[in-house]
Write a protein that holds these residues in place. Sequence first.
Motif, PDB file in Angstrom:
ATOM      1  N   ILE A 113       0.623  -1.133   0.054  1.00 24.23           N
ATOM      2  CA  ILE A 113      -0.131   0.042   0.042  1.00 24.23           C
ATOM      3  C   ILE A 113       0.831   1.238  -0.034  1.00 24.23           C
ATOM      4  N   ASN A 114       0.627   2.229  -0.999  1.00 24.92           N
ATOM      5  CA  ASN A 114       1.393   3.463  -0.990  1.00 24.92           C
ATOM      6  C   ASN A 114       0.940   4.401  -0.287  1.00 24.92           C
ATOM      7  N   PHE A 115       1.992   5.261   0.464  1.00 26.03           N
ATOM      8  CA  PHE A 115       1.502   6.527   1.051  1.00 26.03           C
ATOM      9  C   PHE A 115       2.479   7.503   0.294  1.00 26.03           C
ATOM     10  N   GLN A 116       1.925   8.861   0.123  1.00 24.54           N
ATOM     11  CA  GLN A 116       2.788  10.019  -0.363  1.00 24.54           C
ATOM     12  C   GLN A 116       2.469  11.108   0.701  1.00 24.54           C
ATOM     13  N   ILE A 117       3.425  11.694   1.147  1.00 26.11           N
ATOM     14  CA  ILE A 117       3.550  12.924   2.068  1.00 26.11           C
ATOM     15  C   ILE A 117       3.822  14.181   1.349  1.00 26.11           C
ATOM     16  N   ALA A 118       2.955  15.131   1.376  1.00 23.93           N
ATOM     17  CA  ALA A 118       3.607  16.360   0.484  1.00 23.93           C
ATOM     18  C   ALA A 118       4.006  17.206   1.513  1.00 23.93           C
ATOM     19  N   LEU A 119       5.220  17.866   1.260  1.00 24.04           N
ATOM     20  CA  LEU A 119       6.027  18.694   1.690  1.00 24.04           C
ATOM     21  C   LEU A 119       5.929  20.174   1.179  1.00 24.04           C
ATOM     22  N   THR A 120       5.182  20.193  -0.002  1.00 22.98           N
ATOM     23  CA  THR A 120       4.756  21.608  -0.734  1.00 22.98           C
ATOM     24  C   THR A 120       3.435  21.320  -1.342  1.00 22.98           C
ATOM     25  N   ASP A 121       2.701  22.459  -1.688  1.00 22.58           N
ATOM     26  CA  ASP A 121       1.507  22.148  -2.439  1.00 22.58           C
ATOM     27  C   ASP A 121       1.865  21.676  -3.728  1.00 22.58           C
ATOM     28  N   SER A 122       1.008  20.948  -4.401  1.00 19.54           N
ATOM     29  CA  SER A 122       1.059  20.211  -5.811  1.00 19.54           C
ATOM     30  C   SER A 122      -0.280  20.249  -6.205  1.00 19.54           C
ATOM     31  N   CYS A 123      -0.166  20.901  -7.637  1.00 20.65           N
ATOM     32  CA  CYS A 123      -1.444  20.887  -8.232  1.00 20.65           C
ATOM     33  C   CYS A 123      -1.207  20.504  -9.985  1.00 20.65           C
ATOM     34  N   ASP A 124      -2.125  19.706 -10.527  1.00 21.17           N
ATOM     35  CA  ASP A 124      -2.120  19.472 -11.850  1.00 21.17           C
ATOM     36  C   ASP A 124      -0.608  18.782 -12.338  1.00 21.17           C
ATOM     37  N   THR A 125      -0.056  19.778 -12.988  1.00 20.54           N
ATOM     38  CA  THR A 125       1.066  19.063 -13.633  1.00 20.54           C
ATOM     39  C   THR A 125       2.523  19.042 -12.555  1.00 20.54           C
ATOM     40  N   GLN A 126       2.221  19.326 -11.752  1.00 20.19           N
ATOM     41  CA  GLN A 126       3.311  19.333 -10.275  1.00 20.19           C
ATOM     42  C   GLN A 126       2.985  18.170  -9.640  1.00 20.19           C
ATOM     43  N   ALA A 127       1.621  17.348  -9.749  1.00 16.88           N
ATOM     44  CA  ALA A 127       1.061  16.454  -8.915  1.00 16.88           C
ATOM     45  C   ALA A 127       1.515  15.163  -9.596  1.00 16.88           C
ATOM     46  N   MET A 128       1.321  14.023  -8.529  1.00 16.69           N
ATOM     47  CA  MET A 128       1.426  12.826  -9.348  1.00 16.69           C
ATOM     48  C   MET A 128      -0.038  12.428 -10.013  1.00 16.69           C
ATOM     49  N   TRP A 129       0.120  11.779 -11.112  1.00 18.30           N
ATOM     50  CA  TRP A 129      -1.375  11.273 -11.716  1.00 18.30           C
ATOM     51  C   TRP A 129      -1.390   9.871 -11.814  1.00 18.30           C
ATOM     52  N   ILE A 130      -2.595   9.300 -11.334  1.00 21.78           N
ATOM     53  CA  ILE A 130      -2.835   7.773 -11.332  1.00 21.78           C
ATOM     54  C   ILE A 130      -4.155   7.267 -12.013  1.00 21.78           C
ATOM     55  N   GLU A 131      -4.207   6.315 -12.387  1.00 25.85           N
ATOM     56  CA  GLU A 131      -5.348   5.846 -13.066  1.00 25.85           C
ATOM     57  C   GLU A 131      -6.608   5.343 -11.907  1.00 25.85           C
ATOM     58  N   THR A 132      -7.927   5.397 -12.104  1.00 19.82           N
ATOM     59  CA  THR A 132      -8.798   4.993 -11.156  1.00 19.82           C
ATOM     60  C   THR A 132      -8.886   3.403 -10.987  1.00 19.82           C
ATOM     61  N   VAL A 133      -8.482   2.777 -12.005  1.00 19.89           N
ATOM     62  CA  VAL A 133      -8.636   1.250 -11.940  1.00 19.89           C
ATOM     63  C   VAL A 133      -7.386   0.599 -12.772  1.00 19.89           C
ATOM     64  N   PRO A 134      -6.750  -0.598 -12.260  1.00 21.86           N
ATOM     65  CA  PRO A 134      -5.665  -0.829 -13.144  1.00 21.86           C
ATOM     66  C   PRO A 134      -6.111  -0.928 -14.464  1.00 21.86           C
ATOM     67  N   GLY A 135      -5.331  -0.554 -15.164  1.00 17.71           N
ATOM     68  CA  GLY A 135      -5.390  -0.926 -16.764  1.00 17.71           C
ATOM     69  C   GLY A 135      -6.436   0.249 -17.311  1.00 17.71           C
ATOM     70  N   LEU A 136      -7.170   0.995 -16.503  1.00 16.75           N
ATOM     71  CA  LEU A 136      -8.138   1.876 -17.345  1.00 16.75           C
ATOM     72  C   LEU A 136      -7.520   2.917 -17.927  1.00 16.75           C
ATOM     73  N   LYS A 137      -6.315   3.585 -17.304  1.00 14.01           N
ATOM     74  CA  LYS A 137      -5.593   4.856 -17.874  1.00 14.01           C
ATOM     75  C   LYS A 137      -6.377   5.870 -18.036  1.00 14.01           C
ATOM     76  N   ASP A 138      -7.356   6.274 -17.185  1.00 11.89           N
ATOM     77  CA  ASP A 138      -7.915   7.414 -16.868  1.00 11.89           C
ATOM     78  C   ASP A 138      -7.389   8.230 -16.086  1.00 11.89           C
ATOM     79  N   PHE A 139      -6.277   8.600 -16.218  1.00 10.50           N
ATOM     80  CA  PHE A 139      -5.409   9.427 -15.100  1.00 10.50           C
ATOM     81  C   PHE A 139      -5.898  10.888 -14.667  1.00 10.50           C
ATOM     82  N   PHE A 140      -5.862  10.722 -13.525  1.00  7.59           N
ATOM     83  CA  PHE A 140      -6.388  12.144 -12.912  1.00  7.59           C
ATOM     84  C   PHE A 140      -5.064  12.838 -11.905  1.00  7.59           C
ATOM     85  N   PRO A 141      -4.946  14.072 -11.608  1.00 11.06           N
ATOM     86  CA  PRO A 141      -3.909  14.444 -10.633  1.00 11.06           C
ATOM     87  C   PRO A 141      -4.384  14.302  -9.289  1.00 11.06           C
TER      88      PRO A 141
END
Length: 236
Positions: free
Chosen positions: A140-168
């Motif tokens: 299980i993954n955890f990410q701790i923010a040390l600064t604000d992150s938004c849109d192209t600064q952020a990590m992007w991830i898909e909602t379901v494995p293999g779906l490729k519908d990425f969101f920030p």
Amino acid sequence: MIFSTKVSKKGYKKMVKILKYDKGKYRFTQEVRKIFNVSDLTLLHKHRHELFPDYELGFHNEVKTDYHKLFYSVLNDNEKNHELKKSYDLFISEVVSSFFDRSFCYQSFPSFRVHLPDKKAVNKWHYDSDEDHLHPEGEINFQIALTDSCDTQAMWIETVPGLKDFFPVNLSEDEFVIFNGNKCTHGNKPNETDFTRVSMDFRVLPIEKYNPEKNKSSAEKGTKFAIGSYYRLYEK
């Protein structure tokens, strides 16, 4: 359960869980500022421009920049930044442990991420148990923010494995996110802002998923996915 592995048509919220943390108690941001001797980590690329990579970053060198070298050199010096390690141990014992009923393995110390303007912190779109990264299934993954992150600064991830519908995964500097990076593809876009994103991430493996006989080694540092190497054991 920290989060559900099933997603409804309403969206992704069951796949990621964004929570606040007490940044006064868990002094991640303050201690990383000390390492780089800056007051604002979002301007790290300007205040410590001598560390800025003047070369293309990729899978094999993205965690070997001079920013990373300085961070880990201080982290590995027991006489220097022990307060950062104390904050991490406290976060594990007080925050992370609250999500688990049993003992678990956790990453010995988080991975350090610097998402510089016009660069990517992580260049390859991946999921952690893929053939390049070889993480044990069930992490299980955890990410701790040390600064604000938004849109192209952020990590992007898909909602379901293999779906490729990425969101920030947009975060404030006093937030952390729990997500299924073990199976969901995630990555970064080129940072189109004028500000650096700094974060740390780590992985937790429930004890029932731990099998040292099957564990290989991490792509980043070559450490074996075993207790006493990549992992430490938190006993309940």
